[in-house]
Design an enzyme around this catalytic site. Sequence first.
Site, PDB file in Angstrom:
ATOM      1  N   GLN A 256       0.777  -1.232   0.000  1.00 46.70           N
ATOM      2  CA  GLN A 256       0.000   0.000   0.000  1.00 46.70           C
ATOM      3  C   GLN A 256       0.813   1.287   0.000  1.00 46.70           C
ATOM      4  O   GLN A 256       0.493   2.208  -0.757  1.00 46.70           O
ATOM      5  CB  GLN A 256      -0.956   0.017   1.205  1.00 46.70           C
ATOM      6  CG  GLN A 256      -1.916   1.187   1.191  1.00 46.70           C
ATOM      7  CD  GLN A 256      -2.899   1.199   2.347  1.00 46.70           C
ATOM      8  OE1 GLN A 256      -3.569   2.203   2.590  1.00 46.70           O
ATOM      9  NE2 GLN A 256      -3.007   0.103   3.066  1.00 46.70           N
ATOM     10  N   SER A 257       1.833   1.395   0.823  1.00 45.65           N
ATOM     11  CA  SER A 257       2.526   2.683   0.948  1.00 45.65           C
ATOM     12  C   SER A 257       3.142   3.129  -0.371  1.00 45.65           C
ATOM     13  O   SER A 257       2.964   4.284  -0.789  1.00 45.65           O
ATOM     14  CB  SER A 257       3.600   2.613   2.040  1.00 45.65           C
ATOM     15  OG  SER A 257       4.595   1.651   1.723  1.00 45.65           O
TER      16      SER A 257
ATOM     17  N   ARG B 155       6.616  -9.542  -9.372  1.00 42.76           N
ATOM     18  CA  ARG B 155       7.278 -10.844  -9.380  1.00 42.76           C
ATOM     19  C   ARG B 155       6.574 -11.808 -10.345  1.00 42.76           C
ATOM     20  O   ARG B 155       5.351 -11.959 -10.280  1.00 42.76           O
ATOM     21  CB  ARG B 155       7.282 -11.442  -7.974  1.00 42.76           C
ATOM     22  CG  ARG B 155       8.177 -10.703  -6.995  1.00 42.76           C
ATOM     23  CD  ARG B 155       7.983 -11.213  -5.594  1.00 42.76           C
ATOM     24  NE  ARG B 155       6.670 -10.842  -5.061  1.00 42.76           N
ATOM     25  CZ  ARG B 155       6.163 -11.298  -3.914  1.00 42.76           C
ATOM     26  NH1 ARG B 155       6.850 -12.175  -3.198  1.00 42.76           N
ATOM     27  NH2 ARG B 155       4.971 -10.896  -3.509  1.00 42.76           N
TER      28      ARG B 155
ATOM     29  N   LEU C   6       9.047  -9.213 -13.721  1.00 43.96           N
ATOM     30  CA  LEU C   6      10.507  -9.208 -13.853  1.00 43.96           C
ATOM     31  C   LEU C   6      11.154  -9.753 -12.592  1.00 43.96           C
ATOM     32  O   LEU C   6      10.871  -9.290 -11.482  1.00 43.96           O
ATOM     33  CB  LEU C   6      11.002  -7.776 -14.098  1.00 43.96           C
ATOM     34  CG  LEU C   6      12.480  -7.631 -14.447  1.00 43.96           C
ATOM     35  CD1 LEU C   6      12.748  -8.162 -15.858  1.00 43.96           C
ATOM     36  CD2 LEU C   6      12.910  -6.177 -14.354  1.00 43.96           C
TER      37      LEU C   6
ATOM     38  N   ALA D  97       8.130  -3.148   9.587  1.00 45.36           N
ATOM     39  CA  ALA D  97       7.123  -2.115   9.836  1.00 45.36           C
ATOM     40  C   ALA D  97       5.854  -2.333   9.033  1.00 45.36           C
ATOM     41  O   ALA D  97       5.806  -2.051   7.848  1.00 45.36           O
ATOM     42  CB  ALA D  97       7.700  -0.734   9.547  1.00 45.36           C
TER      43      ALA D  97
ATOM     44  N   ASP E   8       0.257   3.859   5.910  1.00 45.40           N
ATOM     45  CA  ASP E   8       0.400   3.363   4.545  1.00 45.40           C
ATOM     46  C   ASP E   8       0.074   4.429   3.501  1.00 45.40           C
ATOM     47  O   ASP E   8       0.964   5.055   2.949  1.00 45.40           O
ATOM     48  CB  ASP E   8      -0.470   2.114   4.348  1.00 45.40           C
ATOM     49  CG  ASP E   8       0.218   0.852   4.833  1.00 45.40           C
ATOM     50  OD1 ASP E   8       1.455   0.782   4.753  1.00 45.40           O
ATOM     51  OD2 ASP E   8      -0.465  -0.062   5.287  1.00 45.40           O
TER      52      ASP E   8
ATOM     53  N   GLY F 165      -8.412  24.058  21.068  1.00 46.60           N
ATOM     54  CA  GLY F 165      -8.941  24.547  22.329  1.00 46.60           C
ATOM     55  C   GLY F 165     -10.448  24.673  22.384  1.00 46.60           C
ATOM     56  O   GLY F 165     -10.994  25.112  23.389  1.00 46.60           O
TER      57      GLY F 165
ATOM     58  N   GLN G 272     -17.434  26.878  19.845  1.00 49.13           N
ATOM     59  CA  GLN G 272     -16.265  27.727  19.671  1.00 49.13           C
ATOM     60  C   GLN G 272     -16.055  28.619  20.901  1.00 49.13           C
ATOM     61  O   GLN G 272     -16.956  28.813  21.712  1.00 49.13           O
ATOM     62  CB  GLN G 272     -16.427  28.571  18.409  1.00 49.13           C
ATOM     63  CG  GLN G 272     -16.464  27.737  17.132  1.00 49.13           C
ATOM     64  CD  GLN G 272     -16.888  28.537  15.929  1.00 49.13           C
ATOM     65  OE1 GLN G 272     -18.083  28.751  15.700  1.00 49.13           O
ATOM     66  NE2 GLN G 272     -15.919  28.995  15.160  1.00 49.13           N
TER      67      GLN G 272
END
Length: 432
Positions: free
Chosen positions: A18-19, A39, A73, A139, A173, A253, A277
């Site tokens: 994915q990444s 592959r 390849l 990872a 990812d 905040g 707000q």
Amino acid sequence: MNTAPLQGIKVIDFTEVQSGPSCTQLLAWLGAEVIKIERPGVGDATRNELQFDPDCPSYYFLQLNSDKKSLTLNAKTPDGKAILTKLIQSADVFVENLHPGAMDKLGFDWDTVHKLNPKCIYATIKGFPVSSKFKDLKAYEPVAQVTAGAASTTGWWTGDNDVPTQSGAALGDSNTGMHTAIGILAALVQREKTGEGCYVYQSMHNACLNLCRIKTRDQLTLDRIGYLTQFPQYPDGKFGDFVPRSGNQEGSGVLGWTYKCKGWETDPNAYVYVILQRGAKDFELACKALGFEDWLTNPDFNTADARDRHKQEIIKRIESFTITKDKYEVTDLLSKAGVPVGPVMSTKEIMNDQSLYDGNTLVKINQGGKIGEFVTVGVPFTMSNFQPTYGPCPELGGNTAEVLKSYGYTDEQIAEFAKNGTTAPMPAAPKA
């Protein structure tokens, strides 16, 4: 006039899952020619992961590899190395996300590629920065999230579910792919000035950490004063020496929270997010829309600092308003008063929203055959003079002959590559 920003840019995509593919797909949608190396006989791991049909590539693959060319390849064979060398020599960008040391072992590290083609930008995706004590970890996305502070600050802070929680969004990812694309685009602009490609290194950890920037802001504040006024734990809860989990609190905040709406008992997404707000005028408008005008003269609520100290009372009362209406009614009523508000949308609701099929937000791609049409997320930004087109994903090795012929290889050579394991699996040895 073709206004595709990356028209004429050739990308060699040595990535999978994915990444990396999310990065190179974005480059393809912006007009680059992307040649995806896969592959032989196997392809990208996601082709066969989470399949909806054993005869079709998964949606996981389909949503990440649109508009690319697939070249099978094996870069370990002598012919494979020679072909990859030729591809690199003509490339503007080379992208890889294999495990640390894999490209060095193959003989296509940054120094080697830079010598082969000094103008080529070499982008690599790894789990961690090279300086990290975790640089040797394998990872996956959750690993990047937990080591970058995302999980420790996400989730509930009390009860049985008080556990570090990874985000459902692909912070480690697709987020990393987007960051890598930014680095590549910057390198392409830089090359216009220097005439030379550079090495772009993007770690999944740093991409996650970039999205946790406000949590480092909170840590600085916590270290300075010992508490965080915007967090639900304030003023009655105790703060440790690290930023805690914060439930559904808005990151800045203001007082933001997720509230139940009518139907929540049977619909897990019958909720709405409402923000109060800090400004006096904004608060007045919100009180009038909610019918809580008594708050305007009550010292427990009529200032932002007071509201910080009485969060739980505010949350309880606002929910008494929202729970009597559906999430769209609440959104309509409060938005008219200028209150920041939005309904919690399920993936089903989002994908059924026809207004989002605007040519960029959600797009339909016709893959043809048994798959037919599928939906994916398009280019996340718009450009006034460019509209991407979204084409199908390639079949495994579907462009092998086309690509090799474009580099001058003959039919005889291409047939030999298939026989010797370079572009197709080696034939099984005959049984004795």
